[in-house]
Design a protein around this motif. Structure first.
Motif, short mmCIF file in Angstrom:
data_model
loop_
_atom_site.label_atom_id
_atom_site.label_comp_id
_atom_site.label_asym_id
_atom_site.label_seq_id
_atom_site.Cartn_x
_atom_site.Cartn_y
_atom_site.Cartn_z
N LEU A 52 0.83 -1.21 0.00
CA LEU A 52 0.00 0.00 0.00
C LEU A 52 0.87 1.26 0.00
O LEU A 52 0.59 2.22 -0.73
N LYS A 53 1.92 1.26 0.79
CA LYS A 53 2.82 2.41 0.82
C LYS A 53 3.53 2.57 -0.52
O LYS A 53 3.82 3.70 -0.95
N SER A 54 3.79 1.47 -1.20
CA SER A 54 4.44 1.54 -2.50
C SER A 54 3.53 2.13 -3.57
O SER A 54 4.00 2.79 -4.50
N PHE A 55 2.23 1.89 -3.46
CA PHE A 55 1.29 2.56 -4.36
C PHE A 55 1.44 4.07 -4.24
O PHE A 55 1.40 4.81 -5.22
N ARG A 56 1.60 4.52 -3.00
CA ARG A 56 1.73 5.96 -2.76
C ARG A 56 3.07 6.47 -3.32
O ARG A 56 3.13 7.54 -3.92
N ALA A 57 4.14 5.70 -3.11
CA ALA A 57 5.46 6.13 -3.56
C ALA A 57 5.59 6.12 -5.09
O ALA A 57 6.20 7.02 -5.67
N LEU A 58 5.00 5.13 -5.72
CA LEU A 58 5.12 4.99 -7.18
C LEU A 58 4.01 5.73 -7.92
O LEU A 58 4.10 5.94 -9.13
N GLY A 59 2.94 6.06 -7.19
CA GLY A 59 1.82 6.75 -7.79
C GLY A 59 1.53 8.04 -7.05
O GLY A 59 2.30 8.98 -7.11
N ASP A 60 0.45 8.04 -6.29
CA ASP A 60 0.13 9.20 -5.46
C ASP A 60 -0.90 8.79 -4.41
O ASP A 60 -1.26 7.61 -4.31
N GLU A 61 -1.35 9.74 -3.65
CA GLU A 61 -2.30 9.46 -2.57
C GLU A 61 -3.62 8.92 -3.11
O GLU A 61 -4.25 8.05 -2.50
N GLU A 62 -4.03 9.43 -4.27
CA GLU A 62 -5.30 8.97 -4.85
C GLU A 62 -5.22 7.50 -5.24
O GLU A 62 -6.16 6.74 -5.03
#
Length: 215
Positions: A52-62
């Protein structure tokens, strides 16, 4: 034969991983994996939290929010076991957006695995693993089955093919080969191994193997 059937058949690496590029990873393909999951197929909270944190790092909060809403978990308790379906729901929701950002799903999955492993290595369990292997890549490979067991159910074994070359076999694993390739590269890079090479093959729908080498 439809695209999903081609994707999971035991064919050579380039063909077996076409599903990561043509067509994009979409919910129906993840849904097929969810159908195979039982109550005994689990993912540890610390691993799901790293993803889940990697989604934020590689993408964004959305993008991270999209994954969290899909599985109904805004955060995961580190040492609690969650059904693997929860992780798959999160991946199904977030992967199309991540693939769009990084060119294709195969590349996005590799980056996701790499980023998730780097985050895992900063957890209590990850630091314990690093102490255990004492900075030695070979010891890391020998402890891989244990390390994976901390994060995911399933069976893994290591067979040595040479002094710095081994084959990792996975059974009853629900994640794509490209994801594990990124994870394995990250774990060896953390130990300052050079010329790391990891080649994965999906040998059946829930089985894969990886040839791993370094210098």
């Amino acid at each position: 034969m439809n695209s999903a059937a081609v994707a999971w058949s035991a064919v050579p690496r380039d063909e077996a991983r076409r599903w990561g590029v043509e067509p994009p990873v979409e919910a129906p393909e993840w849904a097929g994996l969810m159908d195979l999951a039982t109550s005994e197929d689990l993912a540890r909270g610390l691993f799901s939290q790293s993803v889940l944190k990697s989604f934020r790092a590689l993408g964004d909060e959305e993008l991270a929010g999209r994954g969290a809403r899909a599985c109904g978990q805004e955060r995961f308790v580190e040492f609690f076991n969650y059904p693997i379906r929860v992780l798959l729901q999160m991946l199904a929701a977030a992967m199309p957006g991540l693939a769009e950002r990084h060119g294709d799903a195969e590349q996005a999955l590799w980056l996701l695995g790499h980023c998730s492993a780097m985050d895992f290595l900063e957890t209590e369990s990850g630091r314990a693993l690093q102490v255990l292997v004492r900075g030695e890549p070979k010891r890391m490979m020998n402890h891989l089955p244990w390390a994976y067991q901390v994060a995911l159910t399933g069976e893994r074994s290591v067979k040595w093919l040479g002094p710095q070359c081994c084959r990792l076999t996975m059974q009853r694993d629900f994640l794509p080969a490209a994801f594990h390739e990124g994870m394995l590269v990250a774990m060896l890079e953390r130990l300052n191994a050079s010329k790391v090479k990891v080649v994965g093959r999906q040998t059946s729908r829930l089985e894969s193997e990886f040839d791993i080498s370094w210098q």
